[in-house]
Scaffold this active site. Sequence first.
Site, PDB file in Angstrom:
ATOM      1  N   TRP A  17      63.548  34.115  35.067  1.00  0.00           N
ATOM      2  CA  TRP A  17      64.295  34.102  33.499  1.00  0.00           C
ATOM      3  C   TRP A  17      63.439  32.879  33.460  1.00  0.00           C
ATOM      4  O   TRP A  17      63.479  31.790  34.178  1.00  0.00           O
ATOM      5  CB  TRP A  17      65.557  34.021  33.412  1.00  0.00           C
ATOM      6  CG  TRP A  17      65.973  34.067  32.155  1.00  0.00           C
ATOM      7  CD1 TRP A  17      66.054  32.799  31.282  1.00  0.00           C
ATOM      8  CD2 TRP A  17      66.500  35.107  31.221  1.00  0.00           C
ATOM      9  NE1 TRP A  17      66.514  33.269  30.069  1.00  0.00           N
ATOM     10  CE2 TRP A  17      66.865  34.620  29.989  1.00  0.00           C
ATOM     11  CE3 TRP A  17      66.667  36.408  31.607  1.00  0.00           C
ATOM     12  CZ2 TRP A  17      67.287  35.267  28.878  1.00  0.00           C
ATOM     13  CZ3 TRP A  17      67.115  37.162  30.446  1.00  0.00           C
ATOM     14  CH2 TRP A  17      67.488  36.607  29.424  1.00  0.00           C
ATOM     15  N   HIS A  51      71.696  41.515  40.108  1.00  0.00           N
ATOM     16  CA  HIS A  51      72.657  40.583  40.386  1.00  0.00           C
ATOM     17  C   HIS A  51      73.693  40.900  39.278  1.00  0.00           C
ATOM     18  O   HIS A  51      73.688  41.765  38.282  1.00  0.00           O
ATOM     19  CB  HIS A  51      72.204  39.065  40.025  1.00  0.00           C
ATOM     20  CG  HIS A  51      72.046  39.033  38.457  1.00  0.00           C
ATOM     21  ND1 HIS A  51      70.635  39.444  38.045  1.00  0.00           N
ATOM     22  CD2 HIS A  51      72.403  38.654  37.383  1.00  0.00           C
ATOM     23  CE1 HIS A  51      70.501  39.028  36.664  1.00  0.00           C
ATOM     24  NE2 HIS A  51      71.723  38.775  36.356  1.00  0.00           N
ATOM     25  N   HIS A  57      79.485  32.781  33.494  1.00  0.00           N
ATOM     26  CA  HIS A  57      78.245  32.482  33.154  1.00  0.00           C
ATOM     27  C   HIS A  57      78.044  32.205  31.627  1.00  0.00           C
ATOM     28  O   HIS A  57      77.134  31.478  31.117  1.00  0.00           O
ATOM     29  CB  HIS A  57      77.266  33.948  33.650  1.00  0.00           C
ATOM     30  CG  HIS A  57      75.896  33.986  33.265  1.00  0.00           C
ATOM     31  ND1 HIS A  57      75.176  32.804  33.391  1.00  0.00           N
ATOM     32  CD2 HIS A  57      75.147  34.767  32.520  1.00  0.00           C
ATOM     33  CE1 HIS A  57      73.987  33.237  33.008  1.00  0.00           C
ATOM     34  NE2 HIS A  57      73.713  34.420  32.384  1.00  0.00           N
ATOM     35  N   HIS A 167      77.094  39.976  25.977  1.00  0.00           N
ATOM     36  CA  HIS A 167      77.816  39.726  27.136  1.00  0.00           C
ATOM     37  C   HIS A 167      79.352  39.631  26.649  1.00  0.00           C
ATOM     38  O   HIS A 167      80.384  39.993  27.584  1.00  0.00           O
ATOM     39  CB  HIS A 167      77.117  38.439  27.728  1.00  0.00           C
ATOM     40  CG  HIS A 167      75.908  38.457  28.465  1.00  0.00           C
ATOM     41  ND1 HIS A 167      74.878  38.991  27.833  1.00  0.00           N
ATOM     42  CD2 HIS A 167      75.707  38.467  29.744  1.00  0.00           C
ATOM     43  CE1 HIS A 167      74.000  38.990  28.839  1.00  0.00           C
ATOM     44  NE2 HIS A 167      74.542  38.623  30.119  1.00  0.00           N
TER      45      HIS A 167
END
Length: 215
Positions: A17, A51, A57, A167
Amino acid sequence: MKLWDISRTLSNDFAEWPGDEPFHYRLTKEIAKGATVNLGAVTMSVHNGTHADARFHFDSKGASIEKAPLEIYLGRATVVDLAQSFSRSREKHLITLHDLQPHTEDIASTSRLLVKTNRWSDSTVFPDQIPIIAADVPTWLQKNGVKLLGADLPSMDEIDSKSLQNHHALALAGIAIVESLDLSHIAAGIYNFAALPLKIAGADGAPTRAVLWRE
């Protein structure tokens, strides 16, 4: 038993990333140089390769990865193949209820959904743009008993997203996230699934070795 490895291979060529710690493996001891053993060391972001995301996160008050219930990452899963749909139109950008609803019965019966888009075919080149789930998908998944969503993409949100709304919406719906799967060789259908995250204290995520199998 037929087993499929759906993990991306970590290598020094893997495209991290943008801004993350790249994956790097090196030998710190070598038999060829007189050592008793070959001994390797790794540095990397925990979000390189296949992952699991911890809620920590994207939420500083969220649980870290070692607290994630392992049973979420082990059990039956439905693979929905949207690769043809995405290949027909490079403008297609959303994974919608229209894409998922034909598979409602299978999704509800397995409680884990893996979405194949084939939009990230080369792990050494980070994509400029990726498909994401539509805003109404998390609630629909929750209503159908889904507790894990995986995809062959590096994120559930836009590459440049600052809010990470998907998310947060998935977390609110009680749905765990697995990213960067390799589903390129997987046909649609129901499989047994395992993608157990490494037990890293306080971590915001962890690599997994993700596999599918059928008896």
